[in-house]
Design an enzyme around this catalytic site. Structure first.
Site, PDB file in Angstrom:
ATOM      1  N   SER A  91      37.396  15.673  50.592  1.00 39.77           N
ATOM      2  CA  SER A  91      37.237  14.217  50.741  1.00 39.77           C
ATOM      3  C   SER A  91      38.136  13.579  49.702  1.00 39.77           C
ATOM      4  O   SER A  91      38.498  14.225  48.710  1.00 39.77           O
ATOM      5  CB  SER A  91      35.780  13.828  50.471  1.00 39.77           C
TER       6      SER A  91
ATOM      7  N   TYR B 196      27.887  13.973  45.408  1.00 42.89           N
ATOM      8  CA  TYR B 196      28.901  14.253  46.443  1.00 42.89           C
ATOM      9  C   TYR B 196      30.285  14.443  45.810  1.00 42.89           C
ATOM     10  O   TYR B 196      31.014  15.370  46.145  1.00 42.89           O
ATOM     11  CB  TYR B 196      28.897  13.079  47.420  1.00 42.89           C
TER      12      TYR B 196
END
Ligand SMILES: NC(=O)c1ccc[n+]([C@@H]2O[C@H](COP(=O)([O-])OP(=O)(O)OC[C@H]3O[C@@H](n4cnc5c(N)ncnc54)[C@H](O)[C@@H]3O)[C@@H](O)[C@H]2O)c1
Length: 284
Positions: A161, A174
């Protein structure tokens, strides 16, 4: 996307294992590989986590995907398996080996998140996000790599990501997990280079899946629930970060195209790399 298998398929009969396949990008990766002639091994937990404030996949979505792939005439194995369950993932890899042959390509895609300032994250939020987004990627690689070693070939693509390369408020768990994915990718690339196995990451920016199209995320961008907690307001803020965009989230197929390219022979000289699909976000 074309409704038939390509006339010049890049992955004819290659065995491709994809996690988190039932919806979002996992689904578009699966269909893209099927259109290019692959044989698919798919898994998804197909269950809701209490810590996740938006819907995850349901079993019927995995079943629908299987039907779609079968209509293309491509073989597919699909199971409701959680990537954090080592024994279940090992059983899936073993079944793939006995029914389809050794896994050639791995796409470690399953992921989830939740939102809160670091000090307000619950232990469950931290543990579940780290477990799925980091340990799950390691488990996915761990059960497939032994099948790749004897043939001295293979491709591993881990979905990271832009959060793997930047700090992001309300996403400490995350961000930490995705940074960890890049560490894992670089280490695997070194360990597996003697076996001609390429290991790379793809870093998407905000993509049009439920993970980005949900009220909990709009609330985060607006600083809390209220009239500004809308998709449009979130896009307005996001478009100040992306260098160009269609004034909307990027389509999941854009990430699938990058995944398939990294899995192709054309990318054989690339390993240990991170390919952003980010509309320029990381250049800022
Ligand atoms: N959507 C984005 O903007 C975005 C941006 C960057 C990175 N990503 C990453 O892309 C990947 C795919 O995300 P998406 O946007 O398609 O999300 P999504 O929520 O649409 O799909 C994720 C899938 O993973 C499955 N899953 C969750 N936990 C699992 C587990 N323990 N075991 C197996 N399957 C599990 C879900 O059921 C779901 O089908 C994730 O790794 C995510 O972190 C997404």
């Amino acid at each position: 996307m074309a409704s038939a298998v390509s006339t010049n398929p890049r992955f004819l009969n290659r065995v491709v294992l994809i996690t988190g396949a039932a919806r979002g990008m996992g689904r578009t990766h699966s269909l893209a590989f099927a259109h290019e002639g692959a044989r698919l091994v798919l898994c998804d937990a197909c269950r809701q986590y209490d810590s996740v404030p938006y819907p995850l996949a349901q079993p019927d979505e995995l079943a629908d995907l299987v039907h779609e792939i079968e209509r293309l005439g491509r073989p597919v194995i699909a199971e409701q398996v959680d990537v954090t369950d080592l024994a279940a993932m090992q059983a899936l890899a073993d079944r793939a080996l006995s029914e389809l042959g050794p896994v050639d390509i791995v796409v470690a895609n399953a992921g989830l998140y939740s939102f809160a300032p670091s000090w307000e994250l619950s232990e469950a939020q931290w543990d579940e996000t780290i477990a799925v987004c980091l340990k799950g990627v390691w488990i996915t690689c761990k059960v497939c790599i032994p099948q790749m070693l004897p043939g001295r070939s293979g491709k591993i693509i881990c979905i990271a990501s832009t959060a793997a390369q930047k700090g992001m408020a309300n996403l400490a768990h995350y961000v930490a997990a995705k940074h960890g994915v890049l560490g894992l990718v670089k280490t695997l690339a070194i360990e597996l280079a003697p076996y001609n196995i390429n290991v790379n990451a793809v870093s998407p920016t905000s993509i049009d899946t439920t993970m980005c199209r949900n009220q909990a995320l709009y609330d985060v961008f607006a600083g809390g629930p209220g009239p500004l907690a809308t998709h449009e307001h979130m896009l307005e803020l996001m478009n100040q970060l992306n260098l160009f965009s269609d004034r909307d989230l990027l389509p999941p197929e854009a990430v699938s195209a990058a995944v398939l390219w990294l899995a192709s022979d054309e990318a054989r000289h690339i390993t240990g790399s991170v390919l952003p699909v980010d509309a320029g976000y990381l250049t800022r």
